[in-house]
Design an enzyme around this catalytic site. Sequence first.
Site, PDB file in Angstrom:
ATOM      1  CB  CYS A   1       1.181  17.971 -19.888  1.00  0.00           C
ATOM      2  SG  CYS A   1       2.912  17.492 -19.839  1.00  0.00           S
TER       3      CYS A   1
ATOM      4  CB  CYS B   1       4.713  19.025 -12.474  1.00  0.00           C
ATOM      5  SG  CYS B   1       4.707  19.655 -14.171  1.00  0.00           S
TER       6      CYS B   1
END
Length: 201
Positions: A94, A189
């Site tokens: 990410c 997340c």
Amino acid sequence: ISMTAQKVMVAFSGGKDSTASILLLKKKYEVQAVTMKLGLEGEEKKIKKIKNLAKTLNTRLHIVDFEQPFKDAVIDYFTNSYKQGFTPNPCAVCNQIIKFKKLKEFVFKEKLADFYATGHYADKIKIGKTFFLKEPIEQKKSQIYFLSLIGGKTLEKTLFPLARKKIIEVKEMVKDLSLANIKESQDVCFLQNRNLMEYLK
């Protein structure tokens, strides 16, 4: 701030680290913030809090919709890795593809800032003409492992305001603010506290 102050765009989650980064950078730069919509559960509520916090910090906020790129680059990579018997590292990917490529490209393509900053506990050093990651002062919170894929070119216009800050100083700086993201960032997340096995099923 002088009229010639350089502009910095801070990747802003509304947590203590990115909030403290804005406060530190405001002493020297003209600061704006950017947050990403990733299509996660409860996101609208969180973005509302982030907007309020940005207003309190007197910082212009940009919101970019990266739901599809995030799904393609991070979520699909995560599940496909497990299918193939590999252990993925979604945070490192990410950072490499979303935060330090797509988001940073958006900032510079739109000419919104001279520098890009994040609230990572990391530092950088220039050796010859190349930048390398370096341990921050707060080594027990060091995030350079998760930034290891981003490369020297990317570091050139990147600032890490927390490089020389201790966690205790950061907490002190933001203690009176209504943070949008109070919990420590979880490792992954998008699992959102779900059990990994359940998620993969």
